[in-house]
Design an enzyme around this catalytic site. Structure first.
Site, short mmCIF file in Angstrom:
data_model
loop_
_atom_site.label_atom_id
_atom_site.label_comp_id
_atom_site.label_asym_id
_atom_site.label_seq_id
_atom_site.Cartn_x
_atom_site.Cartn_y
_atom_site.Cartn_z
N GLU A 1 33.50 51.08 53.66
CA GLU A 1 32.98 50.79 55.00
C GLU A 1 32.80 49.28 55.22
O GLU A 1 33.05 48.78 56.32
CB GLU A 1 31.65 51.51 55.22
CG GLU A 1 31.75 53.02 55.29
CD GLU A 1 31.61 53.71 53.93
OE1 GLU A 1 31.40 54.94 53.91
OE2 GLU A 1 31.72 53.01 52.90
N LEU A 2 32.35 48.57 54.18
CA LEU A 2 32.13 47.12 54.35
C LEU A 2 33.45 46.39 54.58
O LEU A 2 33.53 45.48 55.41
CB LEU A 2 31.41 46.54 53.14
CG LEU A 2 31.06 45.05 53.25
CD1 LEU A 2 30.10 44.79 54.41
CD2 LEU A 2 30.47 44.52 51.95
N LYS A 3 34.47 46.77 53.85
CA LYS A 3 35.79 46.15 54.03
C LYS A 3 36.25 46.28 55.47
O LYS A 3 36.65 45.29 56.11
CB LYS A 3 36.80 46.83 53.10
CG LYS A 3 38.27 46.53 53.43
CD LYS A 3 39.22 47.42 52.64
CE LYS A 3 40.65 47.30 53.13
NZ LYS A 3 41.23 45.98 52.90
N GLY B 1 57.11 37.86 46.15
CA GLY B 1 57.60 39.24 46.12
C GLY B 1 57.29 40.05 47.35
O GLY B 1 58.19 40.43 48.09
N SER B 2 56.02 40.33 47.60
CA SER B 2 55.67 41.22 48.70
C SER B 2 55.68 40.48 50.03
O SER B 2 55.42 39.29 50.11
CB SER B 2 54.28 41.83 48.46
OG SER B 2 53.30 40.81 48.37
N GLU C 1 58.92 44.93 49.06
CA GLU C 1 58.00 45.86 48.40
C GLU C 1 57.28 46.79 49.37
O GLU C 1 56.12 47.17 49.16
CB GLU C 1 56.98 45.09 47.54
CG GLU C 1 57.64 44.21 46.49
CD GLU C 1 56.64 43.45 45.63
OE1 GLU C 1 55.44 43.77 45.67
OE2 GLU C 1 57.06 42.53 44.92
N TRP D 1 44.89 45.99 34.83
CA TRP D 1 44.46 46.44 36.16
C TRP D 1 44.38 47.95 36.26
O TRP D 1 44.38 48.52 37.35
CB TRP D 1 45.37 45.86 37.23
CG TRP D 1 45.09 44.40 37.47
CD1 TRP D 1 44.12 43.64 36.91
CD2 TRP D 1 45.80 43.53 38.35
NE1 TRP D 1 44.18 42.34 37.37
CE2 TRP D 1 45.20 42.25 38.25
CE3 TRP D 1 46.90 43.69 39.21
CZ2 TRP D 1 45.65 41.15 38.99
CZ3 TRP D 1 47.34 42.59 39.93
CH2 TRP D 1 46.73 41.34 39.83
N CYS E 1 48.32 34.40 38.58
CA CYS E 1 47.49 33.89 39.68
C CYS E 1 46.01 33.85 39.32
O CYS E 1 45.54 34.57 38.46
CB CYS E 1 47.70 34.74 40.94
SG CYS E 1 47.37 36.49 40.75
N HIS F 1 45.91 33.51 50.66
CA HIS F 1 44.69 34.27 50.93
C HIS F 1 43.90 33.68 52.08
O HIS F 1 42.80 34.15 52.39
CB HIS F 1 43.82 34.35 49.67
CG HIS F 1 44.45 35.17 48.58
ND1 HIS F 1 45.29 34.63 47.64
CD2 HIS F 1 44.40 36.49 48.32
CE1 HIS F 1 45.71 35.59 46.84
NE2 HIS F 1 45.19 36.73 47.22
#
Length: 757
Positions: free
Chosen positions: A16-18, A433-434, A485, A562, A645, A696
């Site tokens: 919800e916060l996102k 890439g993406s 991608e 990950w 990264c 970003h």
């Protein structure tokens, strides 16, 4: 027996916060509406922990973006370039995290780095000679009062003074020691204000104490807290560590006037040894981190009981708790409707870990607990043998010899062969890439997942997006293309779905940074490649262009780091199993005419032990070979790229060179290309693409800005070894930012090419 939680996930059970924060970024909701949603999450978290019997519930663990950034704003350590924009506090905060480009100016974001050995990223505080550290914010006090109003007493938590100063970057002549007096005064005032509010405990988080400490570091720590603790009054102070042990400063730590000391007995290799060898002071409370805050497997009650039993010989008052903040695990299993109970019974997400703490309190406070139903049931669970063994994979891994990790011919000879084959211009341009995952891509993926879009229609849609992406890159003028991608939900989750041995969740999201959340796979059994993972998409994309096109893969170490790893076999064994699967994909791509293959190891640094003494044997001796194994079988004409990264690479740069890739791209823009000096000093042989702009941030870099970055690069790295690229994938950006940014990148590279030819 009492229980404590260091921190709790703040994203909300369903992110919800996102979603609220991203709406705020798009100006779809007001700051008041954003705060209303945030308060719902906080109150829910407070009440949930109270309902589960947690005795030491944290407040101020919430953040709109990052707790280190929160602390910088709390302490007035905010660079003037942000405050002079004239924005309100919340918007200034977000500008420092994300950058800004608009009518008020153009500023880059603060640097972002990995949070110790996790996949969480923190914002690096920036301190210059004019910075006046002082208590300037009210957030910790506001959230403490908010919890009290909800009838939940809490222990407020703040990033500790030592860790804050150690993580900061200094932009002038002054260093951390020059800010001792100001910082100690600010933290002293903080304690006094909490005392006035009636707080019984305040938690200072000091994870930097588990790293290697010099004599100067220890002196800095002791000097800070000798001053801070003299002003604590009746408020008790908990010094909380995590992610390792405090072997360098244990004696100093226990001699200071802390009322409680939190030690990690999950990752802290020497934590028990330290307590045994040195004892634990009477009158202090030992907060024992025995429930793993970084992995999702059920706690082994028998092992935990043995640890606590041993600690009781040395400490009179023990509080059991999490090993670190639960920020690093998903919120709850309640939303997982598709996982079978045979799997779910082995898992404990954040909410379930609260239940484990409650059970452990009861078990450990009872004589003869070995006969209790909860203990017996837990012991039986951990005695089960899980399915998922693949004897063929295990045999292949066991048969590996030294030659399997060596690519021939040597790098210098391959470099000549590839230059002749590809005939790329000076400063070749590419992306990582993406490409942006636009709303139509997300909608199509969801429709396919729910069955509303057939396999054939979904494949047609993906091919259409790939064709558009290839045409766009040709129009922009990039030299080496990618397919975009579009078929991938995530650079790790997608590959996990193509591998046997992995499990997947529906809504087990974990915060990576800001509003970015990931859904890590669970490594359940032995790993093998179930089917080709990327081959058909790469073949199709290459068929659309005469330009070189990269096949895009995620490396074995990143997939492991990950994911939530198994605990019944070694990380080395898991890494090599994944490497075998990725190697098969690499060779398949090569056999199908893909000339450049990128195997991303974005998270190589992530699980590097925090102490240098453990680097080689515990990590690098298998992580680097795992990557080498992936590409050791390809022909010299095939060019292998990798990408890394948001980490500090200086101290492992020689190991990175030893990965024996042909080209490596780094995140570099947020750290002002400082990695260039490291590459030069270490005579880095691999061709490199230090990122020339920050993906970003929502801003668009100008051509001149990128040319300036290229100029910095050529001063330190031979032009013939340089690639020009963004610093990471473009998945999270919009097309309105991506297209002009890449056009400026290509124009800057062409001008630099002309000037250097």
């Amino acid at each position: 027996m009492k229980s404590s939680v260091i921190g709790y996930p703040r994203i909300g059970n369903l992110r919800e916060l996102k979603f609220a924060t991203e709406k705020y970024f798009r100006k779809e909701i007001s700051a008041d509406e954003l705060e209303k949603e945030a308060k719902k999450i906080r109150i829910y978290n407070f009440e949930l922990q109270k309902a589960n019997g947690i005795d030491f519930i944290p407040s101020n663990d919430f953040s709109f973006y990052d707790n280190v950034l929160d602390t910088a704003f709390l302490l007035n350590a905010v660079p003037e370039r942000y405050t002079q924009l004239g924005l309100d506090t919340l918007d200034t905060y977000f500008v420092a995290a994300r950058g800004y480009q608009g009518e008020k100016g153009d500023v880059k974001a603060l640097a972002m780095k990995k949070w110790y050995n996790t996949n969480y990223h923190y914002i690096v505080a920036e301190i210059d000679d004019a910075t006046q550290i002082k208590l300037a914010g009210t957030k910790p006090f506001d959230l403490y009062k908010e919890a009290l109003d909800a009838d939940v007493p809490t222990k407020p938590t703040v990033i500790g003074a030592y860790t804050f100063l150690k993580l900061a970057v200094y932009k002038g002549k002054k260093q951390a020691a020059d800010f001792i007096e100001q910082t100690a005064a600010a933290y002293s005032e903080l304690l006094q204000k909490f005392g006035a509010l009636g707080a019984q405990w305040v938690q200072f988080e000091e994870p930097s104490l588990v790293k290697d400490m010099t004599a100067d570091d220890i002196a800095l720590f002791v000097s800070l807290y000798s001053k801070i603790l003299s002003a604590k009054g009746s408020t008790k102070v908990l010094l909380q560590t995590y992610f390792g042990d405090v072997r360098d400063c244990y004696e100093q730590l226990v001699s200071l006037d802390f009322d409680g000391i939190g030690l990690d007995f999950t990752e802290g290799k020497k934590s028990i040894e330290l307590v045994k060898a040195n004892g634990f002071p009477k009158g202090k409370v030992l907060f024992a981190g025995v429930v793993n805050g970084k992995n999702i497997w059920r706690n082994n009650f028998e092992m935990t009981a043995n640890i606590i039993s041993e600690l009781k010989k040395y400490a009179d008052d023990i509080v059991i708790g999490t090993s670190c903040s639960l920020l690093h695990v998903p919120c709850t299993l309640d939303n997982e409707t598709k996982l079978g109970e045979e799997y779910k019974k082995h898992f404990a997400f954040a909410q379930e870990k609260l239940g484990e703490l409650e059970q452990l309190k009861e078990i450990l406070g009872t004589d003869g607990y070995e006969q209790s139903p909860a203990f017996v049931s837990n012991k039986a669970l951990h005695s089960e043998k899980r399915a998922g063994t693949n004897d063929e994979v295990r045999a292949k891994i066991s048969a590996l010899g030294n030659d399997d990790f060596v690519r021939l011919p040597a790098f210098s000879e391959r470099e000549k062969i590839q230059k002749e084959r590809f005939s790329l211009p000076l400063f070749p341009t590419t992306t990582i890439g993406s490409f942006p995952q636009t709303s139509d891509v997300k909608s199509a993926r969801k429709a396919h997942r729910t069955g509303e879009l057939s396999d054939s229609d979904y494949e047609s849609f993906i091919k259409q997006k790939i064709a558009q992406c290839v045409a766009l890159q040709e129009d922009i003028g990039l030299d080496v293309l990618v397919h975009g991608e579009y078929e991938r939900n995530d650079m790790v989750e997608y590959f996990g779905e193509c591998l046997d041995g992995c499990l997947f969740t529906e809504k087990a999201w974990v915060q990576s940074y800001g509003t970015r959340c990931v859904k890590p796979p669970v490594i359940w059994g032995d790993i093998s490649r179930a089917k080709p993972m990327t081959v058909k998409w790469s073949i199709y994309a290459q068929s659309l262009t005469d330009k070189l096109l990269k096949g895009m893969l995620t490396g074995p170490v990143t997939i492991l780091n990950w994911s939530f790893p198994r605990e019944d076999i070694s990380l080395k064994e898991s890494a090599l199993q994944i490497a075998l699967a990725i190697r098969e994909e690499v060779l398949d791509l090569e056999a199908n005419g893909i000339k450049i293959i990128q195997v991303d190891e974005a998270a190589l640094r992530e699980k590097l032990p925090l102490r240098k003494a453990d680097w080689k044997e515990d990590y690098l001796d298998w992580a680097i070979p795992a990557f080498r194994f992936v590409h050791s079988g390809v022909k010299p004409q095939t060019q292998i790229h990798t990408h890394m990264c948001y980490s500090e690479f200086a101290d492992i740069i020689t190991y990175i060179d030893d990965m024996d890739a042909d080209v490596i791209t780094f995140e570099a823009s947020r750290s002002d290309l400082t990695i260039l000096d490291v590459l030069k000093q270490n005579h880095f042989r691999t061709q490199v693409g230090p990122g020339v702009y920050d993906i970003h941030s929502p801003r668009v870099p100008s051509k001149d800005e990128i040319k300036t970055a290229i100029g910095k690069m050529t001063q330190r790295i031979p032009a013939q070894k340089l690639w020009i690229n963004p610093d990471c994938g473009l998945k999270t950006r919009g097309m309105q930012e991506t297209v002009p940014s890449l056009k400026n990148l290509v124009d800057a590279a062409r001008e630099a090419r002309n000037e250097n030819s």
